[in-house]
Design a protein around this motif. Structure first.
Motif, short mmCIF file in Angstrom:
data_model
loop_
_atom_site.label_atom_id
_atom_site.label_comp_id
_atom_site.label_asym_id
_atom_site.label_seq_id
_atom_site.Cartn_x
_atom_site.Cartn_y
_atom_site.Cartn_z
N GLU A 375 0.86 -1.18 0.00
CA GLU A 375 0.00 0.00 0.00
C GLU A 375 0.90 1.23 0.00
OE1 GLU A 375 -3.48 2.18 2.68
OE2 GLU A 375 -2.44 0.42 3.43
N ILE A 376 0.60 2.17 -0.87
CA ILE A 376 1.45 3.36 -1.00
C ILE A 376 0.63 4.61 -0.78
CG2 ILE A 376 2.95 4.67 -2.54
CD1 ILE A 376 3.60 2.06 -3.93
N LYS A 377 1.14 5.48 0.09
CA LYS A 377 0.49 6.76 0.33
C LYS A 377 1.47 7.87 -0.04
CE LYS A 377 -2.31 4.88 4.12
NZ LYS A 377 -2.63 4.95 5.57
N THR A 378 0.93 8.99 -0.49
CA THR A 378 1.80 10.10 -0.89
C THR A 378 1.66 11.25 0.09
OG1 THR A 378 0.07 10.98 -2.32
CG2 THR A 378 1.66 9.49 -3.32
N SER A 379 2.81 11.81 0.44
CA SER A 379 2.83 13.03 1.24
C SER A 379 3.51 14.11 0.40
CB SER A 379 3.59 12.79 2.55
OG SER A 379 4.90 12.34 2.29
N GLU A 380 3.84 15.23 0.98
CA GLU A 380 4.34 16.36 0.18
C GLU A 380 5.62 16.00 -0.58
OE1 GLU A 380 5.66 21.04 0.67
OE2 GLU A 380 4.89 19.93 2.39
N ASP A 381 6.58 15.39 0.12
CA ASP A 381 7.86 15.11 -0.51
C ASP A 381 8.17 13.62 -0.63
OD1 ASP A 381 8.58 17.82 -0.74
OD2 ASP A 381 9.17 17.87 1.37
N TRP A 382 7.29 12.78 -0.06
CA TRP A 382 7.64 11.37 0.07
C TRP A 382 6.52 10.47 -0.44
CZ3 TRP A 382 12.40 10.08 2.09
CH2 TRP A 382 13.08 11.09 2.78
N PHE A 383 6.92 9.25 -0.81
CA PHE A 383 6.00 8.13 -0.92
C PHE A 383 6.17 7.31 0.36
CE2 PHE A 383 7.10 8.82 -5.43
CZ PHE A 383 5.82 9.06 -5.92
N ASP A 384 5.09 7.01 1.03
CA ASP A 384 5.14 6.11 2.20
C ASP A 384 4.67 4.74 1.74
OD1 ASP A 384 5.96 8.06 4.08
OD2 ASP A 384 3.93 8.88 4.09
N PRO A 435 17.68 0.76 -2.02
CA PRO A 435 18.85 1.58 -1.68
C PRO A 435 18.51 3.04 -1.41
CG PRO A 435 19.33 0.20 -3.57
CD PRO A 435 17.85 0.08 -3.32
N PHE A 436 17.37 3.49 -1.96
CA PHE A 436 17.01 4.90 -1.84
C PHE A 436 15.94 5.14 -0.77
CE2 PHE A 436 18.02 3.96 -6.34
CZ PHE A 436 19.23 4.63 -6.41
N ALA A 437 15.41 4.06 -0.23
CA ALA A 437 14.30 4.19 0.73
C ALA A 437 14.84 4.29 2.16
CB ALA A 437 13.36 3.00 0.60
#
Length: 977
Positions: A375-384, A435-437
């Motif tokens: 499940e993916i949620k979006t915030s201002e600068d991030w994907f959660d 690697p980027f998370a």
């Protein structure tokens, strides 16, 4: 007389009783042997197929054939005389026995007669004939167990008649299986060995001692029940036809390769599928009572089970099964693929009654179904990213698999100790992301500029969000309106570049505009800043660089909202400051610009006020390094780096200081984002979007080494995917349709500190000399002195070394020419460099040679002009042509070049135009860029201003016998001020 083929059972001198083929003739009361039939006799004889088959079999063990097959000696007589008994028992005797058995079976199927044939006689009689029955005889073992002992006997029957062999003189014909002759009749058995039969020639039964009774039951009696008919008294034999189910065992084979071993379980005992026995027997013992369970194999059912496994994708080899695709894999990957096959087919196998086993492995592997929920949620600068994995009954947070996926470790231990094998596709889908998370509890946070990684790999994200982000990489899809007050007409590709930068701004991403030199990176950037210009508060009317009450107007206590949008900081090489300043005045005069450069800059100014009042602050890389403490506390609207390859070394102070500056948005401009290595790209991208390419160690391991050393295409595509939305690169050839045939630009260059000092000192001396000459001799007679003075100042404006060979002073123009050359070489362009000073060309030549760039040189001293021109025109690696104006102004066709540098412009535009026409002429299929390099604050800049004000001045100056008649004394004096 008619002749007949018969088989004779005769005695061989070495091998005992053997069958041989004879041709006989009928006499009155006997048969006469015509000949022993050999293979070479067959063409002469009229035999049927069965008879020919018999002859061929008998010849398989002829003396010649045995000698050829089993001897290494040269003479056959010695072979038979010195025959090794072990060789005979282990190899020769079984070989003969096999062929003898085949002959005996053929005799049962046809009418060829069998006779006893004595070795020394050549006549046969009817009494010598051996009757061959049409059916096999049967042998039954009879076991009897009582309290005292166990004994067994052998019962032989032919048809319904019992045959008692006790104390009978039998002739053993074959051993395995047994056949014998008794009373001129041949008896053949299907399975029993002669060794089993021989003891009963002298004994009625065999007693089994009590001491070894249990061992006999476990071995001899069990195998006898499995192989022969048995009648038992004192223990039971139960025969079964059902109570069976299939097994599939995962285990290593003899080569230690993981394979599936198919087995079948009859009753409580497992048997290999490739077992040769048609009967399985199992022994149980309870209270000194023995019981055998005998299962007759259901071979048809077994074949159906094996066929099912093959239909599910398994291949059979040497009694083992494995998925077809695993043969070329190493043992570890092979095991993992086989476990994946088990997991995939587990339910189907269970539905067909299969029991699954794992044997002889150190670990116990899970074959439970694996399910990944994301499940993916979006915030201002991030994907959660919230992800969990279900392994059978266990639910594991996906974050716990991060180390496995990044390290390429497919084995993951479950709470029950079993090892789950992570699917390969998880590594493919998520090894780029992890690697980027960053970990946030049991969730993963991924910066939005990594949206390309998520878009192709994860489901469940709002697609409209990605459609909006896709505008970044597709500049033409939704153009942005160019600001009306821009003082230029943008070309189509420039509008696309501006729109691309605007989309980056909207999503708060940094970008690299990497257009070729001359395509207008500055104009595109200024258009963006003009589009984003905000209205300042009306109270902000005073320039904060002026001392009048600036601290009251720009109080530090005022909020950022009151101040409005902060200024953008543009950092560049010193030589570009003047060009930026001119471009701002020319294209975006409504943008207020402040230069924070030079030794006269104010280091204690009210930077907060500067940021509020001005739209743009121009500064240099060196200034940022020196004034970092002043700049680090402020947040700029945009932080823009021109010629951003200046930060390619991530270990340099320049990179470190500039990376720490604060800005809402970031942008870099360069024609050469990669000069030497991919590490150049990492530095610039990391400045723009920190972490986009991971840390340096990861980037080197993941991209630099595979791409630069191994030319790994997959890694190249992966890197391109990561950076594609954030790097816009247009080569001149790509946008040629939007360019005029000839584009001319003036490149203003600042002087170095030492150069400026020398220039001002020499200018003062020359000015005084000229004034004295004019006062003494008048303007007409002062022309020589004026020209000499102008020439000296031109040389100093170019490079101090042109006047003083020992000078170590640097030149701003020289640095800018070199910087521009470096960009063009990186972009694979060809350039003509014109100068009226051979000395100037020599200085540039030295720099070119230090870079190992290939070049050509044409001056008045050049003797092989045609060869020099040919070398430049035809050699793709030769990309620089240094030409003196006098030697190369006419008569040259240099259409392979698409850039022209006029490095010391002067009065005569006709000479410059002739130089330009060396490249811009008929036959040129490329768009040509012309750069004139003018030293700021020098005689060159003043002449340029005069040329612009007085259009006829150049013509008068060149063509007049006394050019100074066209120039006033005041204008001459002003040139030296």
């Amino acid at each position: 007389m008619a002749q007949e083929l018969i088989i004779g059972l005769t005695e061989h001198r070495t091998f005992g009783n053997i069958f041989q083929a004879f041709l006989i003739e009928k006499k009155v009361s006997f048969y006469s042997i015509v000949k022993l039939v050999r293979m070479h006799d067959l063409p002469e004889l009229n035999l049927n197929a069965f008879e020919e088959g018999l002859v061929k079999l008998t010849n398989q063990y002829s003396d010649e054939m045995l000698f050829k097959k089993f001897s290494k000696q040269k003479e056959s007589s010695k072979f038979f005389q010195q025959l090794d008994q072990r060789l005979f028992q282990d190899h020769i005797s079984p070989y003969i026995d096999k062929h003898m058995r085949q002959i005996a079976v053929l005799l049962m199927q046809q009418k060829t007669r069998l006779f006893f044939k004595q070795a020394k006689y050549s006549n046969l009689y009817d009494e010598d004939r051996i009757v061959v029955p049409e059916q096999f005889s049967r042998a039954t073992f009879c076991f009897e167990k009582n309290e005292e002992a166990t004994r067994y006997s052998l019962e032989i029957k032919h048809s319904q008649s019992k045959i008692n062999i006790l104390h009978k003189n039998l002739t053993i014909v074959t051993s395995q299986p047994c056949s014998f002759v008794w009373q001129n009749r041949l008896y053949l058995f299907r399975h029993i060995s002669a060794k089993k039969l021989v003891p009963f020639l002298t004994k009625e039964f065999i007693a089994i001692p009590k001491a070894v009774e249990e061992k006999y039951f476990e071995t001899f009696i069990l195998s006898t029940i499995r192989e022969y008919p048995v009648r038992a008294i004192g223990f039971s034999i139960e025969e079964h036809d059902s109570d069976k189910h299939p097994l599939l065992s995962l285990e290593p084979n003899l080569k230690l390769e993981p394979v599936f071993i198919p087995k079948f379980k009859y009753g409580d005992t497992e048997y290999l599928a490739n077992s040769k026995s048609s009967v399985f027997v199992h022994l149980t013992k309870a209270n000194n009572q023995y019981s055998f369970q005998k299962y007759n194999r259901d071979e048809n059912w077994e074949r159906q089970q094996i066929q099912l496994l093959k239909q599910l994708g398994l291949k059979e080899k040497d009694g083992c099964l494995f998925p077809k695709q695993v043969e070329l894999l190493d043992d570890t990957d092979r095991l993992f693929e086989m476990l994946a096959w088990l997991t995939k087919n587990k339910e189907k196998l269970a539905g067909h009654g299969f029991e699954l086993q794992q044997n002889q492995f150190e670990k116990r592997y899970s074959t439970d179904t694996q399910d990944l929920q994301v499940e993916i949620k979006t915030s201002e600068d991030w994907f959660d990213i919230y992800a969990k994995v279900r392994f059978g009954e266990y639910e594991i947070p996906f974050i716990k698999l991060k180390r496995n996926i990044l390290s390429g470790i497919r084995e993951f231990e479950l709470p029950n100790g079993e090892i789950a094998i992570l699917p390969k596709e998880w590594f493919t889908q998520y090894e780029d992301i992890l690697p980027f998370a960053k970990q946030d509890g049991q969730a993963l946070k991924l910066k939005k500029y990594h949206y390309q990684l998520l878009q192709k790999r994860l489901k469940g994200i709002d697609k409209s969000f990605f459609q909006r982000l896709d505008k970044i990489g597709k500049t033409a899809s939704e153009p942005i309106t160019v600001p009306a007050n821009i003082q230029a007409k943008l070309r189509a590709y420039q509008e696309e570049g501006f729109s691309w930068m605007y989309h980056l701004y909207e999503h708060q991403f940094g970008g690299c505009l990497a257009d070729d030199m001359g395509l207008g990176k500055t104009l595109q950037t200024l258009t963006l800043l003009l589009k984003l210009k905000r209205m300042k508060r009306q109270i902000m009317v005073a320039d904060p660089t002026e001392p009048d009450d600036q601290l009251n107007i720009f109080s530090e206590e005022k909020s950022e909202k009151e101040h409005g949008q902060a200024a953008s900081l543009i950092v560049m090489p010193t030589s570009l400051i003047h060009n930026w300043e001119n471009e701002i005045k020319k294209f975006t005069p409504s943008l207020k610009a402040y230069k924070h450069v030079g030794i006269q800059r104010k280091k204690s100014l009210n930077l907060k006020g500067i940021l509020s009042y001005y739209d743009i602050i121009l500064t240099t890389y060196g200034t940022v390094r020196n004034d970092y403490e002043l700049l680090k506390e402020q947040e700029f609207f945009y932080l823009i780096l021109d010629e951003s390859q200046n930060i390619k070394n991530s270990g340099s102070k320049t990179y470190q200081t500039i990376s720490k500056l604060k800005a809402k948005h970031r942008l870099v401009l360069t024609g050469t984002p990669i000069e030497n290595s991919l590490s150049d790209l990492w530095s610039q991208i990391n400045f723009l979007n920190k972490g986009l390419l991971g840390n340096q160690a990861y980037f080197k391991r993941e991209f630099i080494t595979p791409i630069e050393k191994k030319n790994d295409q997959e890694k190249q595509e992966k890197l391109q995917t990561l950076i594609r939305p954030f790097v816009l690169r247009r080569k001149k050839e790509q946008v040629a349709r939007d360019l005029p045939a000839l584009t001319e630009q003036i490149r203003y260059c600042g002087m170095s500190k030492e150069q400026k000092t020398s220039y001002e000192k020499e200018k003062s001396i020359i000015r005084n000399n000229i004034l004295q000459n004019i006062e003494k001799d008048g303007m007409d007679k002062s022309a020589i002195v004026i020209l000499q003075g102008l020439t000296k100042l031109r040389q100093l404006a170019n490079h101090p070394s042109m006047l003083n060979d020992d000078s170590e002073a640097e030149s701003g123009k020289f640095d800018e020419i070199y910087r521009s050359l470096k960009s063009l070489m990186a972009e694979n362009h060809k350039v003509l460099i014109f100068s009226s000073f051979v000395k100037h060309l020599e200085l540039i030549k030295e720099k070119i040679e230090s870079e190992n760039w290939k070049y050509s040189l044409l001056t008045g001293r050049t003797t092989n002009r045609s060869q020099v021109i040919k070398n430049f025109q035809e050699d793709p690696a030769n990309r620089i042509f240094l030409i003196s104006l006098k030697a190369g102004g006419v008569g040259l066709n240099l259409t392979s070049a698409d850039y022209v540098f006029i490095i010391d412009p002067w009065w005569n535009p006709a000479a410059e135009n002739q130089a330009i026409n060396r490249a811009h002429r008929i036959g040129q299929n490329k768009k040509v860029f012309v750069y004139r390099f003018i030293t700021e604050g020098s005689i060159e800049e003043k002449i340029q201003l005069l040329k612009e004000r007085k259009s006829s001045l150049a013509e008068k100056f060149v063509n007049s016998n006394n050019p100074f008649q066209a120039v006033t004394q005041k204008e001459i004096i002003n040139l030296f001020n």
